[in-house]
Scaffold this active site. Structure first.
Site, mmCIF file in Angstrom:
data_model
loop_
_atom_site.group_PDB
_atom_site.id
_atom_site.type_symbol
_atom_site.label_atom_id
_atom_site.label_comp_id
_atom_site.label_asym_id
_atom_site.label_seq_id
_atom_site.Cartn_x
_atom_site.Cartn_y
_atom_site.Cartn_z
ATOM 1 N NE ARG A 94 15.429 88.563 62.940
ATOM 2 C CZ ARG A 94 16.095 88.602 63.945
ATOM 3 N NH1 ARG A 94 17.304 88.892 63.923
ATOM 4 N NH2 ARG A 94 15.595 88.364 65.280
ATOM 5 C CD GLN A 150 8.468 93.602 62.231
ATOM 6 O OE1 GLN A 150 7.292 93.813 62.567
ATOM 7 N NE2 GLN A 150 9.532 94.542 62.277
ATOM 8 C CG ASP A 202 12.052 87.710 63.433
ATOM 9 O OD1 ASP A 202 12.780 86.481 63.668
ATOM 10 O OD2 ASP A 202 12.378 88.773 63.510
ATOM 11 C CB SER A 212 12.187 88.303 66.819
ATOM 12 O OG SER A 212 12.898 88.851 66.148
ATOM 13 C CE1 TYR A 253 20.502 89.095 63.156
ATOM 14 C CE2 TYR A 253 20.552 89.462 60.795
ATOM 15 C CZ TYR A 253 20.095 88.892 61.965
ATOM 16 O OH TYR A 253 18.933 88.040 61.813
HETATM 17 P P1 NAI Z 1 21.753 89.169 67.639
HETATM 18 O O1 NAI Z 1 20.943 87.988 68.396
HETATM 19 O O2 NAI Z 1 22.378 88.847 66.237
HETATM 20 O O3 NAI Z 1 22.770 89.934 68.335
HETATM 21 C C1 NAI Z 1 22.290 90.286 69.773
HETATM 22 C C2 NAI Z 1 23.173 91.586 70.177
HETATM 23 O O4 NAI Z 1 24.402 91.459 70.423
HETATM 24 C C3 NAI Z 1 22.919 92.694 68.960
HETATM 25 O O5 NAI Z 1 22.082 93.762 69.309
HETATM 26 C C4 NAI Z 1 24.453 92.896 68.647
HETATM 27 O O6 NAI Z 1 24.632 94.275 68.305
HETATM 28 C C5 NAI Z 1 24.966 92.641 69.960
HETATM 29 N N1 NAI Z 1 26.418 92.547 69.884
HETATM 30 C C6 NAI Z 1 27.409 92.009 68.948
HETATM 31 N N2 NAI Z 1 28.592 92.149 69.384
HETATM 32 C C7 NAI Z 1 28.558 92.721 70.609
HETATM 33 C C8 NAI Z 1 29.784 93.278 71.333
HETATM 34 N N3 NAI Z 1 31.001 92.879 71.275
HETATM 35 N N4 NAI Z 1 28.927 93.973 72.627
HETATM 36 C C9 NAI Z 1 27.875 94.174 72.744
HETATM 37 N N5 NAI Z 1 27.034 93.746 72.130
HETATM 38 C C10 NAI Z 1 27.282 93.036 70.876
HETATM 39 O O7 NAI Z 1 20.712 90.070 67.294
HETATM 40 P P2 NAI Z 1 18.977 89.925 67.138
HETATM 41 O O8 NAI Z 1 18.566 90.106 68.614
HETATM 42 O O9 NAI Z 1 18.691 88.909 66.367
HETATM 43 O O10 NAI Z 1 18.708 91.448 66.545
HETATM 44 C C11 NAI Z 1 19.402 92.096 65.399
HETATM 45 C C12 NAI Z 1 18.856 93.215 64.851
HETATM 46 O O11 NAI Z 1 17.756 92.958 64.043
HETATM 47 C C13 NAI Z 1 18.311 94.075 65.892
HETATM 48 O O12 NAI Z 1 18.815 95.510 65.285
HETATM 49 C C14 NAI Z 1 16.842 93.978 65.904
HETATM 50 O O13 NAI Z 1 16.152 95.229 66.376
HETATM 51 C C15 NAI Z 1 16.701 93.794 64.468
HETATM 52 N N6 NAI Z 1 15.377 93.055 64.208
HETATM 53 C C16 NAI Z 1 14.688 93.473 63.114
HETATM 54 C C17 NAI Z 1 13.419 92.829 62.801
HETATM 55 C C18 NAI Z 1 12.578 93.280 61.598
HETATM 56 O O14 NAI Z 1 12.495 94.260 61.263
HETATM 57 N N7 NAI Z 1 12.057 92.238 61.202
HETATM 58 C C19 NAI Z 1 13.019 91.503 63.488
HETATM 59 C C20 NAI Z 1 14.150 91.226 64.728
HETATM 60 C C21 NAI Z 1 15.113 91.929 64.856
#
Ligand code: NAI
Length: 381
Positions: free
Chosen positions: A122, A127, A130, A133, A228
């Site tokens: 990530r 991106q 990805d 996403s 994450y």
């Molecule tokens: P994911 O699908 O692994 O998890 C979904 C969400 O569940 C996350 O926001 C996580 O904090 C939350 N979560 C976990 N345990 C929880 C709990 N007990 N209660 C409530 N929420 C809980 O996450 P995803 O969608 O894959 O994104 C992960 C991170 O990666 C994010 O910060 C996203 O912005 C970032 N990201 C960065 C990218 C880049 O820079 N290329 C591209 C896509 C995502």
């Protein structure tokens, strides 16, 4: 000339395809020879004639496609019956290595270079590749539409000649890619949206989309590696459930998307919490494939408990196959381009952090460490 093959997906319910006429045209321009199995794009409304116009050969026999290919592009993990890749060939797709250990072993034994889209790091440069996403965003959007469709109420506030209708209250648990798209979609439909997540960085993003952030005890940081979440202790989760319970008991719709990489989904909604919800409410559990955020969810089944409907759709991206394929195919092509040198020949540069991070098997080895450890720990049968 590098030969690319795009088979028709064979897993039940899978409607997507790993290349579209747009990406075929771009691959041909890059000097690749592209073969597409006849009918591969039918379910996503990309027709054979469009693939042919874009420069693809149409194949009736997928076995020949697999055997002749230098690169195979897939949406889902191939099963053994689908076809065999020749040694040194490349496979790109969602490969779910933890769930398909035999496939991983066969890929390594067959000297296939496989890149799993779920492993793409990530980082900003990755991106365009990805696919997690692009597909999660569709799932978040569709989950809200599903809830709105099933709810016996309006989503927006309405002032009518017959009086006022209050807006629906939506709780979203987990504000990663799917959750943020769910917030945006529910807000566009006019709902009041409340959100729970454990990563502090999320609060600002939630608020910028018009959601209200549910504050949790911040004794432990929820930030893990690579942006994450990390797995929280049972004591934290219990306190989180107590706080969220108050919001759930007022909710009309709940969308859960909370995941922790490589771990079962956190249990955020117990059966008791469902019993305390309003009859007529709906829970859409997008974490169902990882065990579910709600204790009562079942994959691709509808459960009704105390008047509350709980659904656990496992592949919402496949319910919107045209756009999900369009985006997926672009993600795949971006990754494939990284594997080509200036002359359009395959050159897997394992020094590149995106390629290195995405590699599952290469040169006869399982190179993704956690998968290799899992395979080593498995008791042979
Ligand atoms: P994911 O699908 O692994 O998890 C979904 C969400 O569940 C996350 O926001 C996580 O904090 C939350 N979560 C976990 N345990 C929880 C709990 N007990 N209660 C409530 N929420 C809980 O996450 P995803 O969608 O894959 O994104 C992960 C991170 O990666 C994010 O910060 C996203 O912005 C970032 N990201 C960065 C990218 C880049 O820079 N290329 C591209 C896509 C995502």
């Amino acid at each position: 000339m590098v030969k690319v093959f795009v088979p028709r997906e064979r897993r039940p319910g899978e409607t997507r395809v790993a290349a579209t006429p747009e990406t075929v045209r771009r691959m041909v321009k890059l000097g690749l020879e592209v073969a597409v199995e006849r009918g591969a794009g039918e379910a996503s409304l990309f027709h054979d004639a469009e693939f042919a116009t874009a420069g693809a050969h149409l194949l009736d026999d997928p076995g020949a496609g697999w055997e002749g290919a230098d690169v195979v592009l897939k949406v889902t993990p191939p099963d053994a019956a689908e076809g065999r890749l020749k040694p040194g060939a490349v496979l790109i797709g969602f490969l779910a290595p933890y769930r398909h250990p035999d496939m991983v072993r066969a890929l390594a034994a067959g000297n296939v270079t496989s890149l799993a889209l779920e492993l793409v790091p990530r980082v900003t440069r990755a991106q365009p590749m990805d696919a997690l996403s692009s597909q999660a965003s569709i799932a978040g959007y569709k989950a809200v539409l599903l809830a709105a469709w099933r709810l016996p109420k309006y989503f927006p506030l309405l002032m009518t000649a017959a009086g006022t209708i209050k807006p629906a209250r939506v709780v979203i648990m987990g504000a990663g890619v799917a959750g943020l798209q769910a917030i945006a979609t529910a807000k566009r439909l006019g709902a009041v949206v409340e959100v729970s997540d454990i990563r502090a960085a999320v609060k600002e993003q939630v608020e910028s989309l018009g959601g209200k952030f549910i504050e949790l005890p911040q004794a432990e940081s929820g930030e893990g590696q690579g942006g994450y979440a990390r797995e929280m202790g049972e004591d934290f989760l219990r306190r989180q459930r107590e706080i969220v319970q108050r919001h759930l008991s007022q909710a009309d719709a709940v969308i859960t998307t909370a995941l922790v990489p490589g771990r079962p989904a956190p249990r955020l909604i117990t059966a008791d919490m469902v019993h305390a919800m309003r009859p007529g409410a709906i829970i859409v559990d997008l974490a169902v494939e990882q065990g579910g955020n709600c204790e009562l969810s079942q994959a691709d089944r509808e459960v009704v408990e105390n008047g509350v409907t709980i659904v656990g759709p496992s592949n919402l991206a496949a319910t919107m196959p045209h756009d999900s394929s369009l985006l997926f195919a672009r993600n795949v092509l971006s990754l494939l381009q990284l594997l080509l040198d200036k002359e359009g020949k395959l050159a897997v540069n394992t020094e590149d952090e995106v390629i290195a991070g995405s590699l599952l098997t290469h040169a006869g080895q399982v190179v993704h460490k956690p998968t290799a450890e899992l395979l080593a720990a498995e008791v042979p049968v």
